[in-house]
Design a protein around this motif. Structure first.
Motif, PDB file in Angstrom:
ATOM      1  N   THR A   1       5.964  -0.272   7.518  1.00 46.78           N
ATOM      2  CA  THR A   1       5.720  -1.325   6.510  1.00 46.78           C
ATOM      3  C   THR A   1       6.948  -2.187   6.252  1.00 46.78           C
ATOM      4  OG1 THR A   1       6.312   0.320   4.857  1.00 46.78           O
ATOM      5  CG2 THR A   1       3.948   0.011   5.319  1.00 46.78           C
ATOM      6  N   GLU A   2       8.085  -1.760   6.804  1.00 48.89           N
ATOM      7  CA  GLU A   2       9.308  -2.571   6.629  1.00 48.89           C
ATOM      8  C   GLU A   2       9.328  -3.752   7.614  1.00 48.89           C
ATOM      9  OE1 GLU A   2       8.980   0.342   7.839  1.00 48.89           O
ATOM     10  OE2 GLU A   2      10.223   0.628   9.621  1.00 48.89           O
ATOM     11  N   ASN A   3       8.425  -3.700   8.592  1.00 47.95           N
ATOM     12  CA  ASN A   3       8.378  -4.786   9.581  1.00 47.95           C
ATOM     13  C   ASN A   3       7.928  -6.067   8.876  1.00 47.95           C
ATOM     14  OD1 ASN A   3       7.737  -6.597  11.653  1.00 47.95           O
ATOM     15  ND2 ASN A   3       7.215  -4.911  13.058  1.00 47.95           N
ATOM     16  N   PRO A   4       8.734  -7.131   8.928  1.00 44.83           N
ATOM     17  CA  PRO A   4       8.340  -8.379   8.239  1.00 44.83           C
ATOM     18  C   PRO A   4       7.026  -8.943   8.769  1.00 44.83           C
ATOM     19  CG  PRO A   4      10.397  -8.679   9.490  1.00 44.83           C
ATOM     20  CD  PRO A   4      10.052  -7.233   9.566  1.00 44.83           C
ATOM     21  N   ASP A   5       6.684  -8.548  10.002  1.00 44.30           N
ATOM     22  CA  ASP A   5       5.419  -8.999  10.592  1.00 44.30           C
ATOM     23  C   ASP A   5       4.370  -7.897  10.375  1.00 44.30           C
ATOM     24  OD1 ASP A   5       4.452 -10.160  13.956  1.00 44.30           O
ATOM     25  OD2 ASP A   5       3.277  -9.653  12.152  1.00 44.30           O
ATOM     26  N   ALA A   6       3.560  -8.073   9.319  1.00 42.39           N
ATOM     27  CA  ALA A   6       2.590  -7.022   8.941  1.00 42.39           C
ATOM     28  C   ALA A   6       1.588  -6.772  10.062  1.00 42.39           C
ATOM     29  CB  ALA A   6       1.866  -7.424   7.657  1.00 42.39           C
ATOM     30  N   ALA A   7       1.204  -7.837  10.757  1.00 41.52           N
ATOM     31  CA  ALA A   7       0.234  -7.673  11.852  1.00 41.52           C
ATOM     32  C   ALA A   7       0.835  -6.801  12.959  1.00 41.52           C
ATOM     33  CB  ALA A   7      -0.172  -9.035  12.393  1.00 41.52           C
ATOM     34  N   ARG A   8       2.136  -6.976  13.179  1.00 43.06           N
ATOM     35  CA  ARG A   8       2.822  -6.173  14.193  1.00 43.06           C
ATOM     36  C   ARG A   8       2.830  -4.703  13.763  1.00 43.06           C
ATOM     37  NH1 ARG A   8       3.131  -6.561  18.857  1.00 43.06           N
ATOM     38  NH2 ARG A   8       2.598  -4.344  18.876  1.00 43.06           N
ATOM     39  N   ALA A   9       3.084  -4.481  12.483  1.00 43.19           N
ATOM     40  CA  ALA A   9       3.099  -3.101  11.944  1.00 43.19           C
ATOM     41  C   ALA A   9       1.720  -2.464  12.109  1.00 43.19           C
ATOM     42  CB  ALA A   9       3.510  -3.127  10.476  1.00 43.19           C
ATOM     43  N   ALA A  10       0.686  -3.242  11.873  1.00 42.21           N
ATOM     44  CA  ALA A  10      -0.684  -2.722  12.037  1.00 42.21           C
ATOM     45  C   ALA A  10      -0.949  -2.382  13.499  1.00 42.21           C
ATOM     46  CB  ALA A  10      -1.696  -3.752  11.526  1.00 42.21           C
ATOM     47  N   ALA A  11      -0.535  -3.272  14.386  1.00 47.32           N
ATOM     48  CA  ALA A  11      -0.761  -3.035  15.823  1.00 47.32           C
ATOM     49  C   ALA A  11       0.022  -1.812  16.294  1.00 47.32           C
ATOM     50  CB  ALA A  11      -0.349  -4.267  16.620  1.00 47.32           C
ATOM     51  N   ASP A  12       1.230  -1.650  15.762  1.00 46.85           N
ATOM     52  CA  ASP A  12       2.044  -0.481  16.135  1.00 46.85           C
ATOM     53  C   ASP A  12       1.370   0.806  15.663  1.00 46.85           C
ATOM     54  OD1 ASP A  12       3.849  -2.157  17.273  1.00 46.85           O
ATOM     55  OD2 ASP A  12       5.364  -1.986  15.670  1.00 46.85           O
ATOM     56  N   TYR A  13       0.791   0.761  14.439  1.00 45.11           N
ATOM     57  CA  TYR A  13       0.128   1.967  13.924  1.00 45.11           C
ATOM     58  C   TYR A  13      -1.103   2.277  14.752  1.00 45.11           C
ATOM     59  CZ  TYR A  13      -0.449   5.585  10.366  1.00 45.11           C
ATOM     60  OH  TYR A  13      -0.515   6.800   9.709  1.00 45.11           O
TER      61      TYR A  13
END
Ligand code: 6PG
Length: 252
Positions: A110-122
């Motif tokens: 969730t620290e990733n400024p790009d929330a979509a990227r964080a979602a894709a990583d999860y």
């Protein structure tokens, strides 16, 4: 589709937390016995705090923490040490107090400024940990859920496009009313759960509970209604105050 919704009403938050801890321990033991591991997605907010504290103390030795894998149903788009972080709440009330192998805790980035990227990583993490083939869904042994006064659950809010997501496992919707992104599991993942349990406490939730359980089916208006496990159990654990606006004749 879960045709029977199990609704259990207990006296208060303390009793709710204890009933939830009993269910958690029961499902965990069954999962480890059957499959050698227990995959659970925790909820955020404040209601689960009592459950977590019991799991970290009285129930600590009833759970095989070495075989337990902890995920989140959703998190806020803040750093993991932020006061609003669901991960931080779980760390403080549970994770730091039980012998979970660090590699068994799967935090959303969730620290990733790009929330979509964080979602894709999860999503990539889920595919890897659950060993999913393309198009396959992760089947959590337990999903702990809450409901907001507006009927949201996880971070699926009324009117959100995320409610219509059928392909992705994790998305990062913009939540207008909060002025922020959230990261959340999608309805297909929630409904693939083997056991899904809502924990709801307090008078302020009574309206949302009544709508969710007795209102006309309209998940766009009451997202908690979208949670109907395809082939799993659905339990609504309520305290008396949260259940206070249910009609006694409600067939669930
Ligand atoms: C979150 C949760 C959310 C929560 C409800 C209820 O990130 O906030 O996942 O879905 O379960 O908002 O929250 P309370 O338990 O604080 O009432």
């Amino acid at each position: 589709m879960a045709d029977l919704i199990d609704v259990r009403v207990v006296e208060d938050l303390a009793a709710l937390s204890r009933a939830a801890a009993e269910e958690f321990a029961r499902v965990a033991a069954e999962a480890v016995r059957a499959r050698g591991r227990f995959a659970v997605a925790l909820s955020g907010g404040s209601t689960p705090r009592g459950l977590h504290r019991l799991l970290a103390t009285e129930y600590r030795d009833r759970i095989d923490w070495g075989a337990t894998h902890v995920f989140w149903g959703d998190d806020r788009h803040v750093p993991p040490d932020h006061p609003e972080s669901n991960f931080r709440m779980a760390r403080e009330t549970l994770l730091d107090a039980v012998p979970l192998p660090p590699g068994n805790v799967y935090r959303m980035a969730t620290e990733n400024p790009d929330a979509a990227r964080a979602a894709a990583d999860y999503e990539a993490t889920l595919r890897q940990v659950f060993g999913l083939a393309p198009g396959e869904l992760p089947r959590f042994d337990l999903l702990v859920m809450g409901i907001g006064e507006d009927g949201h659950t996880a971070s699926l809010f009324p009117g959100s496009d995320a409610l219509r997501e059928r392909e992705r496992l994790v998305v990062a919707p913009w939540v207008e009313k909060l002025g922020t992104f959230r990261i959340t599991l999608t309805p297909p993942v929630l409904n693939e759960g083997a056991n899904v349990g809502f924990l709801v406490s307090g008078e302020e939730k009574a309206g949302a509970v009544r709508t969710a359980l007795e209102g006309a089916r309209d998940p766009d208006r009451c997202p908690a209604q979208i949670v109907r496990p395809r082939s799993g159990s659905l339990l609504w654990l309520l305290d008396r105050a949260a259940a206070s606006r249910l009609s006694s004749k409600s067939d669930r």
